[in-house]
Write a protein that holds these residues in place. Structure first.
Motif, mmCIF file in Angstrom:
data_model
loop_
_atom_site.group_PDB
_atom_site.id
_atom_site.type_symbol
_atom_site.label_atom_id
_atom_site.label_comp_id
_atom_site.label_asym_id
_atom_site.label_seq_id
_atom_site.Cartn_x
_atom_site.Cartn_y
_atom_site.Cartn_z
ATOM 1 N N THR A 187 0.821 -1.205 0.000
ATOM 2 C CA THR A 187 0.000 0.000 0.000
ATOM 3 C C THR A 187 0.858 1.259 0.000
ATOM 4 O OG1 THR A 187 -0.100 -0.022 2.409
ATOM 5 C CG2 THR A 187 -1.902 -1.099 1.233
ATOM 6 N N LYS A 188 2.136 1.109 0.231
ATOM 7 C CA LYS A 188 3.032 2.253 0.355
ATOM 8 C C LYS A 188 3.114 3.046 -0.951
ATOM 9 C CE LYS A 188 7.594 3.441 2.027
ATOM 10 N NZ LYS A 188 8.853 2.932 2.554
ATOM 11 N N GLY A 189 2.950 4.348 -0.857
ATOM 12 C CA GLY A 189 3.054 5.220 -2.013
ATOM 13 C C GLY A 189 1.852 5.192 -2.927
ATOM 14 N N ARG A 190 0.734 4.636 -2.457
ATOM 15 C CA ARG A 190 -0.462 4.526 -3.298
ATOM 16 C C ARG A 190 -1.690 5.121 -2.620
ATOM 17 N NH1 ARG A 190 2.673 0.025 -4.062
ATOM 18 N NH2 ARG A 190 3.189 -0.415 -6.216
ATOM 19 N N LYS A 191 -1.474 6.035 -1.691
ATOM 20 C CA LYS A 191 -2.544 6.729 -0.965
ATOM 21 C C LYS A 191 -3.483 5.750 -0.279
ATOM 22 C CE LYS A 191 -2.336 10.677 -4.035
ATOM 23 N NZ LYS A 191 -3.027 11.535 -4.962
ATOM 24 N N GLY A 192 -2.938 4.696 0.302
ATOM 25 C CA GLY A 192 -3.734 3.717 1.042
ATOM 26 C C GLY A 192 -4.373 2.639 0.196
ATOM 27 N N LYS A 193 -4.321 2.762 -1.104
ATOM 28 C CA LYS A 193 -4.892 1.741 -1.990
ATOM 29 C C LYS A 193 -3.903 0.585 -2.096
ATOM 30 C CE LYS A 193 -8.140 4.594 -3.551
ATOM 31 N NZ LYS A 193 -9.523 4.514 -3.243
ATOM 32 N N GLY A 194 -4.375 -0.621 -1.940
ATOM 33 C CA GLY A 194 -3.495 -1.779 -1.983
ATOM 34 C C GLY A 194 -3.422 -2.414 -3.351
ATOM 35 N N VAL A 195 -2.255 -2.966 -3.672
ATOM 36 C CA VAL A 195 -2.064 -3.696 -4.918
ATOM 37 C C VAL A 195 -1.320 -5.000 -4.628
ATOM 38 C CG1 VAL A 195 -2.056 -1.684 -6.422
ATOM 39 C CG2 VAL A 195 0.074 -2.507 -5.496
ATOM 40 N N THR A 196 -1.627 -6.017 -5.381
ATOM 41 C CA THR A 196 -0.892 -7.272 -5.338
ATOM 42 C C THR A 196 0.269 -7.142 -6.312
ATOM 43 O OG1 THR A 196 -2.936 -8.466 -4.880
ATOM 44 C CG2 THR A 196 -1.073 -9.761 -5.665
ATOM 45 N N VAL A 197 1.487 -7.401 -5.832
ATOM 46 C CA VAL A 197 2.693 -7.209 -6.629
ATOM 47 C C VAL A 197 3.338 -8.572 -6.883
ATOM 48 C CG1 VAL A 197 4.936 -6.078 -6.734
ATOM 49 C CG2 VAL A 197 3.035 -4.942 -5.608
ATOM 50 N N VAL A 198 3.634 -8.852 -8.154
ATOM 51 C CA VAL A 198 4.269 -10.107 -8.555
ATOM 52 C C VAL A 198 5.647 -9.773 -9.112
ATOM 53 C CG1 VAL A 198 4.074 -12.161 -10.009
ATOM 54 C CG2 VAL A 198 2.010 -11.060 -9.132
ATOM 55 N N ARG A 199 6.702 -10.299 -8.466
ATOM 56 C CA ARG A 199 8.084 -10.047 -8.889
ATOM 57 C C ARG A 199 8.803 -11.363 -9.125
ATOM 58 N NH1 ARG A 199 7.686 -5.913 -4.790
ATOM 59 N NH2 ARG A 199 8.097 -3.877 -5.709
ATOM 60 N N GLY A 200 9.813 -11.323 -9.987
ATOM 61 C CA GLY A 200 10.689 -12.470 -10.177
ATOM 62 C C GLY A 200 10.264 -13.443 -11.250
ATOM 63 N N VAL A 201 9.298 -13.064 -12.101
ATOM 64 C CA VAL A 201 8.893 -13.935 -13.202
ATOM 65 C C VAL A 201 9.934 -13.804 -14.302
ATOM 66 C CG1 VAL A 201 7.072 -14.503 -14.836
ATOM 67 C CG2 VAL A 201 6.479 -13.565 -12.607
ATOM 68 N N LEU A 202 10.562 -14.913 -14.689
ATOM 69 C CA LEU A 202 11.640 -14.888 -15.678
ATOM 70 C C LEU A 202 11.085 -15.035 -17.091
ATOM 71 C CD1 LEU A 202 14.277 -17.104 -13.848
ATOM 72 C CD2 LEU A 202 14.105 -14.630 -13.894
ATOM 73 N N LEU A 203 10.420 -13.978 -17.554
ATOM 74 C CA LEU A 203 9.867 -13.938 -18.901
ATOM 75 C C LEU A 203 10.290 -12.644 -19.566
ATOM 76 C CD1 LEU A 203 6.196 -15.079 -18.169
ATOM 77 C CD2 LEU A 203 8.013 -16.470 -19.135
ATOM 78 N N ASP A 204 10.294 -12.632 -20.909
ATOM 79 C CA ASP A 204 10.587 -11.380 -21.611
ATOM 80 C C ASP A 204 9.383 -10.445 -21.492
ATOM 81 O OD1 ASP A 204 8.905 -12.842 -23.241
ATOM 82 O OD2 ASP A 204 9.869 -12.231 -25.101
ATOM 83 N N ASP A 205 9.524 -9.226 -21.981
ATOM 84 C CA ASP A 205 8.497 -8.200 -21.788
ATOM 85 C C ASP A 205 7.142 -8.587 -22.380
ATOM 86 O OD1 ASP A 205 10.188 -6.562 -20.366
ATOM 87 O OD2 ASP A 205 10.805 -5.390 -22.117
ATOM 88 N N LYS A 206 7.134 -9.157 -23.580
ATOM 89 C CA LYS A 206 5.866 -9.531 -24.217
ATOM 90 C C LYS A 206 5.147 -10.618 -23.422
ATOM 91 C CE LYS A 206 6.527 -8.439 -29.079
ATOM 92 N NZ LYS A 206 6.561 -8.979 -30.434
ATOM 93 N N ALA A 207 5.876 -11.653 -23.025
ATOM 94 C CA ALA A 207 5.268 -12.752 -22.282
ATOM 95 C C ALA A 207 4.814 -12.293 -20.901
ATOM 96 C CB ALA A 207 6.248 -13.911 -22.162
ATOM 97 N N LEU A 208 5.565 -11.387 -20.285
ATOM 98 C CA LEU A 208 5.194 -10.867 -18.972
ATOM 99 C C LEU A 208 3.914 -10.036 -19.073
ATOM 100 C CD1 LEU A 208 6.285 -10.822 -16.044
ATOM 101 C CD2 LEU A 208 7.253 -8.605 -16.577
ATOM 102 N N THR A 209 3.790 -9.247 -20.124
ATOM 103 C CA THR A 209 2.578 -8.463 -20.340
ATOM 104 C C THR A 209 1.369 -9.366 -20.549
ATOM 105 O OG1 THR A 209 3.894 -6.711 -21.331
ATOM 106 C CG2 THR A 209 1.543 -6.657 -21.772
ATOM 107 N N LEU A 210 1.552 -10.442 -21.294
ATOM 108 C CA LEU A 210 0.473 -11.400 -21.520
ATOM 109 C C LEU A 210 0.071 -12.089 -20.218
ATOM 110 C CD1 LEU A 210 -1.343 -12.810 -23.590
ATOM 111 C CD2 LEU A 210 0.463 -14.494 -23.894
ATOM 112 N N LEU A 211 1.049 -12.496 -19.408
ATOM 113 C CA LEU A 211 0.754 -13.112 -18.113
ATOM 114 C C LEU A 211 0.017 -12.130 -17.218
ATOM 115 C CD1 LEU A 211 1.029 -15.439 -16.081
ATOM 116 C CD2 LEU A 211 3.241 -14.469 -15.432
#
Length: 121
Positions: free
Chosen positions: A52-76
């Protein structure tokens, strides 16, 4: 002190212009950036967290560490967002989904055969 041809390299050609010092190609046809972008690195573990940090209290689910190129990551990211019925973004190798969807995202990534860890609290 005389400099031989062993320690020198071409930096400019009247035919093609500036030359990339790393790959030796003309700057317009340089392949260095493509090679760096094509090979994502990491430990192979996908980390899912809620921030929620830096988003005015709005929460987001963050996914890091996926070993894909930019196109495949965007599709995922698009598949995960539509599965959650929520908005979000994919930038700089990170998928952000609006809201707390950690359980769904972890289950969906494990179905695809990825090693997933829940990060944070």
């Amino acid at each position: 002190m005389k400099m031989g041809t062993e320690g020198s390299r071409l930096v400019y050609s009247t035919d093609t212009g500036r030359i990339c010092p790393d790959c030796g190609q003309p700057k317009a046809a340089c392949i260095c950036k493509q090679a760096k972008a094509a090979a994502p690195t990491g430990d192979g573990v996908v980390r899912v967290s809620y921030e929620t940090k830096g988003r005015k209290g709005k929460g987001v689910t963050v996914v890091r560490g996926v070993l894909l190129d930019d196109k495949a990551l965007t599709l995922l990211g698009k598949q995960l967002k539509s599965g959650c019925g929520s908005g979000g973004t994919t930038k700089d190798g990170v998928i952000e989904i609006q809201g707390d969807h950690r359980e769904f995202v972890i289950a969906a990534l494990q179905k695809q055969g990825l090693t997933v860890k829940r990060a944070g609290g």
